[in-house]
Scaffold this active site. Structure first.
Site, mmCIF file in Angstrom:
data_model
loop_
_atom_site.group_PDB
_atom_site.id
_atom_site.type_symbol
_atom_site.label_atom_id
_atom_site.label_comp_id
_atom_site.label_asym_id
_atom_site.label_seq_id
_atom_site.Cartn_x
_atom_site.Cartn_y
_atom_site.Cartn_z
ATOM 1 N N LYS A 65 -9.102 2.382 -3.259
ATOM 2 C CA LYS A 65 -9.554 1.835 -1.979
ATOM 3 C C LYS A 65 -10.948 2.340 -1.637
ATOM 4 O O LYS A 65 -11.223 3.535 -1.681
ATOM 5 C CB LYS A 65 -8.559 2.216 -0.884
ATOM 6 C CG LYS A 65 -8.847 1.586 0.470
ATOM 7 C CD LYS A 65 -7.750 1.942 1.465
ATOM 8 C CE LYS A 65 -7.996 1.305 2.824
ATOM 9 N NZ LYS A 65 -6.929 1.681 3.793
ATOM 10 N N GLU A 120 0.833 -1.197 0.000
ATOM 11 C CA GLU A 120 0.000 0.000 0.000
ATOM 12 C C GLU A 120 0.874 1.255 0.000
ATOM 13 O O GLU A 120 1.764 1.406 0.820
ATOM 14 C CB GLU A 120 -0.892 -0.021 1.240
ATOM 15 C CG GLU A 120 -1.735 1.213 1.435
ATOM 16 C CD GLU A 120 -2.447 1.208 2.779
ATOM 17 O OE1 GLU A 120 -3.452 1.920 2.906
ATOM 18 O OE2 GLU A 120 -1.991 0.487 3.703
ATOM 19 N N CYS A 149 -5.338 -2.843 2.619
ATOM 20 C CA CYS A 149 -5.239 -2.696 4.075
ATOM 21 C C CYS A 149 -6.545 -3.041 4.785
ATOM 22 O O CYS A 149 -6.951 -4.187 4.835
ATOM 23 C CB CYS A 149 -4.743 -1.298 4.417
ATOM 24 S SG CYS A 149 -4.067 -1.184 6.101
#
Length: 540
Positions: free
Chosen positions: A360, A301, A411
């Site tokens: 995301k 990430e 994540c």
């Protein structure tokens, strides 16, 4: 010098008055020992029993039931989520030491309380429902309570999973070691595992509630205890049957992937030193893995902490190395959406062109965006190492690669099973997760890996996991960890995964069991209420 006798008596009296709260706090803490990294997963099968008994057996007020559930939830979520305090100290970001401590404690308290509210609502509502059922001891009433209690918990947990704060579901107490049981997730997702845990706890609780003490004390009703044991064994046998299926590895679906764990400390990540080290570590790692003959390389990430725009790309060595080696790279960097940034993963082809971008969806509250920014913005603006004005991506994204469609989680998204299920249903053939867990204590990477194990099992997909400081890993569709990195080390790894197009029941139908639980629980409640009312009328 000993304390006066009346003082001792008062102390004992106070402890006795608060005994239920002490018991539920202790049992909640026991549940908190079940998840990674401690992995005492077997405790999850008994840790809810005291709360069940208190909700069913003792005719407490709604307020008391709420408090008991809240205390249990604080014990569980508070211990399980204690890793969040690892964000302290944030002095490297210019935050005062005491302010940093206050922020860390606030985050811990808030997320713990959010999870505890779920348990409080369950205890309060379930306790009230139990009061409306016939107050007799028989198998029908016990079964009704089990159905209602399980349906209620699953309903609340399903509701909580739709919100912005969701991590410590009961199901993750079994990951990554109880793989047989986790395979129930292939049937109807993680709530199937949660329902299994609730059901076994419930029958043990019913075994204590329905014990007989006529001649000599018997601490558990053997029939109900046998039902609990039989349920536990049966569920594990079903899971083991799914776990024991062989994995096909056709050469045509093989994909050799490389992982770079860059190990860039957060203290320098967003400064010149961090940028230079990131470019060096990821460029050299990419080149080494390309020479090993991998088909693609995955980075963590925001591995490259800048916007992935044309001017920024052509000026760095990483992009030039891609052009030289011509191996596909999945690059974690910042994307752009208007004047805002996105936390993105890009598919960069060997010719340097960007084939696809995933943005995301599940942003971290207080870390990547500020809820109620008008009131909390000034106070929390310095909490995250990323900018707090990140924009979330659309939930219906697809991520195409030269090797087929991939399932992507960045994540925090690893906690949201539906996020992965939807992408698998849309044709995703393997999982890519990219994370940076360097903000937290070492317990967090272990729990994060456990979440990815569950997602691999539920979707029946191979998972490739790249993190900044660990744990990176490779997980097969049975949840077996083929490789896991160390913490806080620079590591490179190459391995072969296999693309899959299978569809589990969960991928195909989603969480279809929870509505059935609700129907069964509602039916049981209505039937018993009707029967109770009819008996009351006949007596009159």
């Amino acid at each position: 010098m000993t304390a006066p006798k009346p003082l001792k008596l008062n102390l004992k009296k106070r402890l006795w008055q608060h005994q239920p709260l002490i018991i539920v706090l202790a049992s909640g803490i026991l549940m908190g020992l079940a998840p990674a990294p401690l992995n005492f997963w077997v405790l999850a099968w008994v840790a809810l029993v005291p709360l069940w008994v208190l909700a069913v057996k003792f005719k407490s007020s709604f307020k008391t039931l709420l408090l008991q559930g809240l205390v249990w939830g604080i014990g569980y979520h508070g211990l399980a989520l204690s890793w969040i305090t690892g964000i302290h100290p944030m002095t490297w970001m210019g935050v005062n030491w005491w302010a940093s401590l206050a922020i860390a404690l606030f985050c811990w308290f808030f997320i713990t309380l959010w999870g505890a509210i779920l348990v409080a609502l369950w205890a309060g509502i379930f306790g009230l429902i139990c009061r409306s059922l016939p107050q007799t001891s028989n198998l029908r009433i016990a079964l009704s309570r089990v159905l209602i209690g399980t349906a209620l918990w699953c309903s609340l947990e399903s509701l909580w999973s739709q919100g912005p704060l969701y991590w410590s579901a009961l199901s993750y107490t079994q990951s990554p070691f109880n793989l047989s049981l986790l395979h129930l997730g292939q049937i109807s997702g993680p709530l199937t595992v949660t329902a299994a845990i609730i059901t076994v706890n419930a029958w043990i609780g019913e075994a204590w509630i329905n014990r007989k003490t006529v001649t000599r004390p018997i601490y558990f009703n053997r029939k109900y205890l046998c039902i609990a044991a039989g349920t536990f064994i049966t569920l594990h046998l079903i899971g083991f049957t799914l776990y024991n299926r062989p994995l096909a590895r056709p050469s045509a679906s093989a994909l050799k992937v490389g992982i770079i764990q860059g190990n860039i400390p957060n203290e320098i990540k967003l400064y010149e030193e961090g940028w230079q080290r990131a470019l060096k570590n990821y460029t050299e790692g990419y080149q080494i893995l390309a020479n090993r003959g991998v088909d693609a390389v995955l980075t963590p990430e925001v591995a490259l902490p800048f916007r992935w725009t044309e001017p920024n790309r052509i000026q760095n060595t990483f992009d030039r190395t891609i052009l030289a080696e011509k191996v596909v790279a999945w690059v974690g960097a910042l994307g752009t959406q208007g004047n805002h940034s996105t936390n993105s993963l890009f598919t960069v082809m060997g010719n340097g062109q960007t084939l696809s971008e995933y943005r995301k969806v599940k942003l971290v509250p207080l870390g990547e965006y500020i809820p109620f920014e008008r009131w909390l913005g000034k106070f929390m603006n310095r909490l995250s190492p990323l900018k707090t004005n990140l924009i979330a991506g659309q939930s219906n994204q697809t991520f195409n690669t030269p090797f087929g469609r991939a399932i992507v989680g960045i994540c925090y998204e690893s906690a949201f099973a539906e996020h992965f299920r939807a992408q698998a249903a849309a044709g995703g053939q393997f999982i890519l997760t990219a994370s940076n867990n360097a903000h937290y204590s070492p317990a967090m990477p272990a729990q994060h890996h456990a979440q990815d194990v569950m997602r691999a099992i539920e979707t029946d997909r191979w998972a490739v996991r790249a993190t900044n400081t660990g744990y990176s890993g490779i997980v097969d569709p049975h949840g077996r960890t083929r490789w896991r990195s160390n913490l806080n080390t620079y590591e490179l790894h190459s391995d072969t995964i296999y693309r899959r197009s299978t569809q589990t029941l969960y991928v195909r139908w989603g969480d279809w069991l929870t509505p059935l639980w609700v129907v069964a629980g509602l039916t049981a409640w209505l039937f018993n209420s009707f029967k109770r009312n009819r008996n009351l009328l006949s007596q009159n």
